[in-house]
Design an enzyme around this catalytic site. Structure first.
Site, PDB file in Angstrom:
ATOM      1  N   SER A 199       0.833  -1.220   0.000  1.00  0.00           N
ATOM      2  CA  SER A 199       0.000   0.000   0.000  1.00  0.00           C
ATOM      3  C   SER A 199       0.860   1.260   0.000  1.00  0.00           C
ATOM      4  O   SER A 199       0.476   2.277  -0.582  1.00  0.00           O
ATOM      5  CB  SER A 199      -0.953   0.007   1.203  1.00  0.00           C
ATOM      6  OG  SER A 199      -0.253   0.243   2.407  1.00  0.00           O
ATOM      7  N   ASN A 200       2.046   1.216   0.605  1.00  0.00           N
ATOM      8  CA  ASN A 200       2.932   2.390   0.550  1.00  0.00           C
ATOM      9  C   ASN A 200       3.495   2.565  -0.866  1.00  0.00           C
ATOM     10  O   ASN A 200       3.657   3.686  -1.342  1.00  0.00           O
ATOM     11  CB  ASN A 200       4.066   2.245   1.558  1.00  0.00           C
ATOM     12  CG  ASN A 200       3.653   2.728   2.940  1.00  0.00           C
ATOM     13  OD1 ASN A 200       3.483   3.919   3.160  1.00  0.00           O
ATOM     14  ND2 ASN A 200       3.445   1.794   3.841  1.00  0.00           N
ATOM     15  N   HIS A 256       8.599   3.718   8.660  1.00  0.00           N
ATOM     16  CA  HIS A 256       8.345   2.893   9.846  1.00  0.00           C
ATOM     17  C   HIS A 256       7.081   3.409  10.541  1.00  0.00           C
ATOM     18  O   HIS A 256       6.915   4.630  10.687  1.00  0.00           O
ATOM     19  CB  HIS A 256       9.555   2.950  10.796  1.00  0.00           C
ATOM     20  CG  HIS A 256       9.408   2.080  12.004  1.00  0.00           C
ATOM     21  ND1 HIS A 256       9.581   0.714  11.966  1.00  0.00           N
ATOM     22  CD2 HIS A 256       9.075   2.387  13.283  1.00  0.00           C
ATOM     23  CE1 HIS A 256       9.358   0.225  13.177  1.00  0.00           C
ATOM     24  NE2 HIS A 256       9.054   1.206  13.993  1.00  0.00           N
TER      25      HIS A 256
HETATM   26  C1  GRF Z   1       3.903  -0.423   6.722  1.00  0.00           C
HETATM   27  O1  GRF Z   1       3.174  -0.264   7.920  1.00  0.00           O
HETATM   28  C2  GRF Z   1       5.309   0.053   6.925  1.00  0.00           C
HETATM   29  O2  GRF Z   1       5.421   1.120   7.825  1.00  0.00           O
HETATM   30  C3  GRF Z   1       5.979  -1.142   7.493  1.00  0.00           C
HETATM   31  O3  GRF Z   1       5.410  -2.250   6.800  1.00  0.00           O
HETATM   32  C4  GRF Z   1       4.104  -1.899   6.381  1.00  0.00           C
HETATM   33  C5  GRF Z   1       4.037  -2.126   4.910  1.00  0.00           C
HETATM   34  O4  GRF Z   1       2.753  -2.012   4.469  1.00  0.00           O
HETATM   35  N1  GRF Z   1       7.411  -1.091   7.295  1.00  0.00           N
HETATM   36  P1  GRF Z   1       2.491  -1.985   2.886  1.00  0.00           P
HETATM   37  O5  GRF Z   1       3.064  -3.280   2.302  1.00  0.00           O
HETATM   38  O6  GRF Z   1       3.182  -0.776   2.330  1.00  0.00           O
HETATM   39  O7  GRF Z   1       0.992  -1.900   2.780  1.00  0.00           O
END
Ligand code: GRF
Length: 210
Positions: free
Chosen positions: A13-14, A110
């Site tokens: 999702s990021n 993070h």
């Molecule tokens: C996010 O909460 C990020 O902060 C952590 O892992 C998660 C990844 O989520 N490092 P996504 O795969 O980006 O949805």
């Protein structure tokens, strides 16, 4: 031009937040040149395929040695013209030679206010469980420069998120994730505009697109 390689192990999702920011013009002069995951079934690879972006499944298990794994990863990064690596939910420790080769050019997101609630083993729901157990009034999200130590490098951007009395680890994770989706593209924009300087010991390193 910022040519980014995004590393992830999960749903991505990021990564999607970066794609959306590029698509709607919030991230000019920025391209995703490679997507890497250690998990062949990771959602981030599905998103890369759907966006017709170059991607690689790269797992240490596929290689006879750490050296050959690192060499192949470096070769893939260089062949793609990478000048910034973004760890977006990458659950593996980046090999030290990669950190060295891309010193000050690796960012991580993070889901907490580093340096609190970070470090080895502090990922996913564990982070939010620890925040709730500590009765913190605030948590948040952090984008930082990656060095050899988990969740340790200089902070680029950090935003707070309130902790509610009614929060569960899941509800808190969801609220923090929403903030992550804001600050990761924002941090990349700052780097793309040459506005991020990293104080590394005595030196101030200007992270700028090449
Ligand atoms: C996010 O909460 C990020 O902060 C952590 O892992 C998660 C990844 O989520 N490092 P996504 O795969 O980006 O949805």
């Amino acid at each position: 031009m910022l040519d980014i390689a995004v590393f992830g192990s999960g749903r991505g999702s990021n990564f999607k937040a970066i794609l959306d920011a590029i698509a709607d013009g919030r991230l000019p002069e920025t391209r995703i040149v490679l997507v890497v995951s250690n998990a062949s079934d990771a959602g981030i690879l599905d998103l890369a395929r759907a966006a017709r972006l170059p991607y690689r499944h790269m797992s240490r298990k596929q290689y006879a040695s750490e050296e050959s794994f690192v060499a192949d990863m470096l070769a893939a990064l260089r062949a793609a013209g990478t000048n910034l690596i973004v760890l977006a939910g990458y659950m593996k420790h980046l090999p030290a030679p990669i950190v060295t080769a891309f010193r000050h050019r690796i960012l991580n997101i993070h889901p907490a206010l580093l340096p609190k609630f970070g470090g080895k083993g502090m990922y996913g729901s564990r982070v939010h469980e620890a925040v709730l157990a500590s009765h913190e009034a605030l948590t948040g999200a952090t984008v930082h420069v990656v060095d050899e130590v988990y969740d340790h490098g200089p902070i680029v951007l950090q935003r707070t998120v309130p902790v509610l009395d009614t929060d569960s680890p899941e509800s808190l994770a969801a609220r923090v994730l929403e903030m992550e989706h804001h600050i990761l593209p924002e941090a990349l924009r700052l780097v793309a505009e040459g506005r991020v300087t990293v104080a590394d010991g005595e030196t101030h390193v200007h992270i700028r697109p090449v």
